[in-house]
Scaffold this active site. Structure first.
Site, mmCIF file in Angstrom:
data_model
loop_
_atom_site.group_PDB
_atom_site.id
_atom_site.type_symbol
_atom_site.label_atom_id
_atom_site.label_comp_id
_atom_site.label_asym_id
_atom_site.label_seq_id
_atom_site.Cartn_x
_atom_site.Cartn_y
_atom_site.Cartn_z
ATOM 1 N N ASP A 110 21.201 -1.316 -24.340
ATOM 2 C CA ASP A 110 21.561 -2.160 -23.199
ATOM 3 C C ASP A 110 20.304 -2.879 -22.735
ATOM 4 O OD1 ASP A 110 23.870 -2.591 -21.078
ATOM 5 O OD2 ASP A 110 21.989 -2.423 -19.967
ATOM 6 N N LEU A 111 20.393 -4.204 -22.605
ATOM 7 C CA LEU A 111 19.227 -4.977 -22.187
ATOM 8 C C LEU A 111 18.941 -4.738 -20.710
ATOM 9 C CD1 LEU A 111 19.856 -8.370 -24.028
ATOM 10 C CD2 LEU A 111 18.642 -6.327 -24.836
ATOM 11 N N ASP B 53 25.676 -7.526 -22.448
ATOM 12 C CA ASP B 53 24.347 -7.338 -23.034
ATOM 13 C C ASP B 53 24.231 -5.974 -23.708
ATOM 14 O OD1 ASP B 53 24.545 -5.946 -20.684
ATOM 15 O OD2 ASP B 53 22.453 -6.225 -20.103
#
Length: 568
Positions: free
Chosen positions: A176-177, A219
């Site tokens: 996960d960004l 994301d």
């Protein structure tokens, strides 16, 4: 059209060949079934016309052999015969034929038969092309060109089977960004999209060709490492990913950095099935975020505290119906052009004493686990019928529908249609006001289930509408549209979310909408949030929709006033 003709009579062959050439077709003429079969492989015709009575291989045998060598393409076959009786028709259809032409024939009759086959062939090709397009597009993320969640669900099962078969360690990484929302808010969604594209390519560069990279949504990404020597090796790969992400990016002259949080779950230590591994990788990823981001964490025993929450939900869910903790809200559905209210979709909610309101995607899998999903479905339909019957006279619109999603277990019960009708009769609610929503992907696995098909047809015969949900995801079942009495298809909200920014997605929506319109089906878009999305949906042929753009879903006690307001 390219037409293959076979007739062992030179005179008859010349007559039909001249007639077809005069009509502007390209003709391959043959004098036997054997020649026709060889020419079929060579010429790849659009239509085959076979004389029934030929020396050696007759028309029926030739047709059967053609059908045996066909794969994806379907080529129409017309039989030529001096006379046609019931036995000949049955034999011809069994051999793979589609129509008969009786000799002697007029050019008008011949032309009509050819045109009819052309129309059928064109429609089938359109369906086939749409199927292939949706299948190809739906396995790949439209923005980043890596695999999407649907393909991830399929591939993880395949990778697990490999790991079990070869007794190796498989690693699942959830990525996960960090602070991606900041990028979108400060640099715009275009910058965010460009970043996601670059991130996807970086992830691919960190793994081997036969490993797997997918964008799960937003994301969030996933990597499946098919085989690692040790658990620590998965950590080395995760660190390589973090190092690759941690660099400066530039957009419109401004520099910014991005990092990621990674959760790791390894087979067989963190789970031996896909559901457990996914849940544990997700837990580990959130743990990485809690520890300050830009790091990776393995699923460990310490994370079982989170699992305990799930267990608590399971246990309290068993008694939620008795304690009247469930309630239903209704999301309005509108004609996007006229803004006329055309229906409501019923959505169930769980008011859990400790955690508040919980959505179906969180509690329904648990309901299936603990075995209350059937009782919950019955409560949902009973409640909908009781509540919606009060609105029937107020709405007074024969096209107005109240729809709800039914679980596959109920659809496969032989007495389901009778049970639904009993509920309707008891509440004095007309069947035409109810619409049953079927999950598209679950429908694929049940394509050939006889009970399911019979139940759907019974529901339709009783006047109940049939809608296919999340159409466009995965290999959407065109078979079901052709063979079931479907009245409506619903476009998944992920397509709606991207329709204003990705022309590729707009093409998919247009294909689905045009297909539905051609077949006389209603098409409804889900998850509409903006006016721009409404305009794009209308532009691409979808004229009905639902979502927060039109307001929040309402509880039953507010619906009557809402209906009255929308009639003014």
């Amino acid at each position: 059209m390219k037409i293959l003709v076979a007739d062992d009579s030179q005179t008859n062959l010349a007559i039909i060949t001249d007639a077809l050439l005069h009509m502007g077709h390209e003709v391959t003429a043959t004098r036997s079934g054997e020649e026709a079969l060889a020419a079929f492989l060579r010429a790849k015709p659009d239509l085959v016309i076979l004389d029934v009575l030929m020396d050696g291989m007759d028309g029926f045998e030739c047709a059967a052999k053609i059908r045996a060598i066909e794969h994806d393409d379907w080529i129409p076959i017309i039989f030529l015969s001096g006379s046609v009786d019931d036995n000949s028709i049955a034999k011809g259809i069994d051999a793979g034929g589609d129509d008969y032409l009786t000799k002697p024939f007029s050019q008008v009759t011949l032309s009509a038969k050819v045109k009819a086959m052309q129309r059928i062939s064109d429609m089938r090709k359109k369906l086939y092309d749409t199927t292939c397009e949706l299948s190809l597009l739906s396995s790949t993320d439209a923005l980043t060109s890596v695999y999407n969640r649907l393909q991830f669900n399929t591939s993880i099962e395949e990778k697990l089977a490999y790991a079990l078969r070869h007794n190796v360690i498989m690693a699942l990484l959830f990525i996960d960004l960090d602070n991606f929302k900041f990028i979108n808010d400060h640099f715009g969604h275009h910058a965010g999209d460009l970043l996601l594209k670059e991130v996807a390519q970086k992830l691919k560069s960190c793994v081997r060709k036969y490993d797997f990279v997918a964008r799960l949504g937003g994301d969030e990404f996933a990597i499946i490492i098919q085989e690692v020597k040790t658990i620590e090796h998965a950590g080395v790969i995760a660190q390589n990913v973090l190092n690759s992400l941690l660099k400066e990016y530039q957009f419109t002259g401004q520099n910014f950095k991005i990092s990621g949080s990674i959760g790791i779950a390894c087979y067989p230590f963190a789970g031996t099935d896909s559901e457990t591994l996914i849940r544990h990788a997700d837990m580990a990823m959130y743990h990485a975020k809690q520890l300050g981001r830009n790091n990776y964490q393995y699923f460990t025993d310490q994370l079982f505290e989170l699992e305990n929450k799930q267990n608590h939900l399971r246990n309290t869910l068993r008694h939620a119906l008795d304690r009247q903790e469930f309630f239903i809200v209704y999301e309005p559905i509108f004609n996007l052009e006229s803004r006329e209210l055309i229906g409501l979709e019923a959505l169930v909610r769980w008011k859990q004493p400790q955690y508040g309101v919980i959505l179906p995607k969180q509690f329904y899998p648990l309901a299936e686990e603990v075995g209350i999903n059937t009782a919950l479905d019955e409560w949902i339909l009973k409640t909908i019928c009781e509540q919606a019957s009060e609105w029937y006279n107020l709405e007074n619109n024969e096209h107005f529908k109240v729809s709800f999603t039914i679980s596959s277990s109920h659809l496969l019960h032989k007495l389901f249609p009778e049970w639904v009708q009993q509920m309707l009769d008891k509440a004095k609610m007309p069947a035409t006001m109810l619409e049953v929503i079927i999950n598209t992907q679950k429908a694929i696995t049940a394509n050939y289930n006889q009970i399911l098909e019979e139940n759907i047809k019974k529901l339709s015969k009783n006047g109940i509408g049939i809608a296919l949900d999340d159409f466009g995801l995965g290999f959407s079942p065109l078979f079901n549209i052709q063979n079931w009495p479907v009245t409506c298809i619903k476009i998944n909200k992920s397509f709606v979310a991207d329709i204003t920014t990705h022309p590729h997605v707009a093409k998919i929506v247009r294909s689905i909408s045009h297909l539905a319109n051609d077949m006389g089906l209603a098409v409804i878009a889900k998850g509409i949030h903006t006016e721009d999305q409404v305009n794009q949906l209308l532009k691409n042929g979808c004229n009905c929709g639902q979502g927060r753009y039109f307001g929040e879903a309402l509880e039953a006690n507010k619906i009557s006033a809402f209906l009255y307001t929308n009639k003014e």
